[in-house]
Design an enzyme around this catalytic site. Structure first.
Site, mmCIF file in Angstrom:
data_model
loop_
_atom_site.group_PDB
_atom_site.id
_atom_site.type_symbol
_atom_site.label_atom_id
_atom_site.label_comp_id
_atom_site.label_asym_id
_atom_site.label_seq_id
_atom_site.Cartn_x
_atom_site.Cartn_y
_atom_site.Cartn_z
ATOM 1 N N TYR A 1 55.532 0.411 -39.266
ATOM 2 C CA TYR A 1 54.807 -0.347 -38.248
ATOM 3 C C TYR A 1 54.719 0.449 -36.940
ATOM 4 C CZ TYR A 1 55.164 -5.003 -40.618
ATOM 5 O OH TYR A 1 55.045 -6.085 -41.448
ATOM 6 N N CYS B 1 63.038 -6.862 -37.314
ATOM 7 C CA CYS B 1 62.273 -5.656 -36.982
ATOM 8 C C CYS B 1 62.002 -5.679 -35.483
ATOM 9 C CB CYS B 1 60.962 -5.678 -37.762
ATOM 10 S SG CYS B 1 59.827 -4.354 -37.351
ATOM 11 N N CYS C 1 65.879 -0.083 -33.386
ATOM 12 C CA CYS C 1 65.066 -0.250 -34.602
ATOM 13 C C CYS C 1 66.037 -0.561 -35.735
ATOM 14 C CB CYS C 1 64.314 1.048 -34.897
ATOM 15 S SG CYS C 1 63.540 1.107 -36.535
HETATM 16 N N1 DGL Z 1 62.527 -1.485 -38.679
HETATM 17 C C1 DGL Z 1 61.506 -1.564 -37.731
HETATM 18 C C2 DGL Z 1 61.964 -1.742 -36.313
HETATM 19 O O1 DGL Z 1 62.939 -2.336 -36.114
HETATM 20 C C3 DGL Z 1 60.200 -0.931 -37.956
HETATM 21 C C4 DGL Z 1 60.131 0.523 -38.158
HETATM 22 C C5 DGL Z 1 58.730 0.945 -38.488
HETATM 23 O O2 DGL Z 1 58.179 0.385 -39.444
HETATM 24 O O3 DGL Z 1 58.195 1.815 -37.798
HETATM 25 O O4 DGL Z 1 61.375 -1.322 -35.372
#
Ligand code: DGL
Length: 261
Positions: free
Chosen positions: A38, A69, A180
Site C-alpha cells: 500500500y 496497517c 509499519c
Molecule cells: N503493513 C503496512 C503498514 O503498516 C503496509 C505496508 C505496505 O503495504 O506498504 O504500513
C-alpha cells in the site's frame, strides 16, 4: 468476532500479540496481498481497498475492526469511521509521542511507509511534538517485500535494514519508532544493528490494549476454546501459508478471495 486487515502479512505482528492476550475470541484476518504494498499507493486507492475489505468483513459477521496497517489507518481510518459509525474501529498510531517525550538526545527516528510519512496525521503529530524532539523520518524501503517473502534474516535483509538505519543514526537519534506493522518482524535485525542506548518503540502493545478496551461483552462471540481463526488473502495462498507455518508455527488453512473489488 474481531476482523483485521493489512496490505499483507505485516498485520500478523498485531494478530500474534492480540491472540496471545485474547485466546478465546474468533479472529478473521484478511491480507490484501493482491494489492500489496500500500505504501506507494494514493490515498484514494487505499480508501477504496479499505472500504471493500470492511464490507466483506462485516458480511462475515465481524463486530470490531482492527486496521492492522499504519498506511491504511493514516489514509482511510477517518473515512471508515464516517462510513461505518456503528462499527468500533481501532487503528495503528505511530508511537512518536512517547518516543519524543522520553528522548534525551532530542532526536528520534521514525521508520514507516512513504504513504504514512506524507499523511496528514503523521505531519500533524510531528508538528505538535517539535518542541520536544526533532523527528527524522525514513521510509523502510524494501522492508515490506522482505517480510512478504519470509526473508526475516540473512545478508540481503541486513543490508536493506542497514541502508534505512544509516541516515537516522547519522542524526544521533535515541529512539526508533516502528511505524509499519511489517517492521516488527524485522525487529531482531534492526536491534542487532543499533547501539544499545537506542530504544525501539513498537506500538503493537498499545493497540492490542485499546482493542481489548473496546471489545465489550456484547461485541464478543467468545469465549470459545479453541477460538476459530480464519485467514483470507486476496493474493497467492503460498506465501501466507509458508509464513504462518514456518514463522508463526500455525498450520491453519488459508482461503483465497480473488474477487474482492
Ligand atoms: N503493513 C503496512 C503498514 O503498516 C503496509 C505496508 C505496505 O503495504 O506498504 O504500513
Amino acid at each position: 468476532m474481531i476482523g483485521m486487515f493489512d496490505s499483507g502479512l505485516g498485520g500478523l505482528s498485531v494478530w500474534r500479540q492480540l491472540t496471545a492476550q485474547l485466546p478465546d475470541e474468533p479472529v478473521l484476518y484478511l491480507a490484501d496481498q493482491g494489492y500489496c504494498p500500500y505504501g506507494g499507493r494514493s490515498d484514494a486507492e487505499i480508501i477504496a481497498r479499505a472500504e471493500a475489505i470492511t464490507d466483506y468483513l462485516l458480511q462475515q459477521g465481524v463486530t470490531l475492526l482492527l486496521v492492522a496497517c499504519n498506511t491504511a489507518t493514516s489514509a482511510a481510518a477517518r473515512h471508515l469511521r464516517l462510513k461505518y459509525p456503528e462499527l468500533p474501529i481501532v487503528g495503528m498510531e505511530p508511537a512518536i509521542k512517547p518516543a519524543a517525550l522520553s528522548s534525551q538526545s532530542g532526536s528520534i527516528g521514525v521508520l514507516a511507509t512513504q504513504a504514512t510519512l506524507r499523511g496528514e496525521k503523521f505531519r500533524q503529530l510531528a508538528a505538535q511534538l517539535q518542541n520536544h524532539a526533532t523527528i527524522f523520518s525514513q521510509a523502510g524501503t524494501g522492508f515490506v517485500e522482505l517480510v512478504e517473502s519470509g526473508q526475516l534474516d540473512g545478508e540481503q535483509t541486513h543490508a536493506t535494514v542497514a541502508a534505512a538505519l544509516a541516515p537516522l543514526l547519522a542524526h544521533n537519534v535515541d529512539h526508533i519508532v516502528l511505524g509499519c506493522t511489517h517492521y516488527p518482524f524485522l525487529a531482531p535485525v534492526i536491534r542487532a544493528q543499533l547501539p544499545a542506548h537506542i530504544d525501539i518503540i513498537d506500538p503493537t502493545d498499545a493497540v492490542v490494549r485499546q482493542t481489548l478496551r473496546l471489545l465489550t461483552p456484547a461485541l464478543r462471540s467468545g469465549p470459545l476454546s479453541p477460538a476459530p481463526y480464519r485467514f483470507v488473502t486476496t493474493g497467492e495462498i503460498s506465501s501466507m501459508q509458508q509464513f504462518l507455518q514456518h514463522i508463526l508455527q500455525r498450520p491453519d488453512r488459508i482461503e483465497a478471495l480473488a474477487s474482492l473489488h
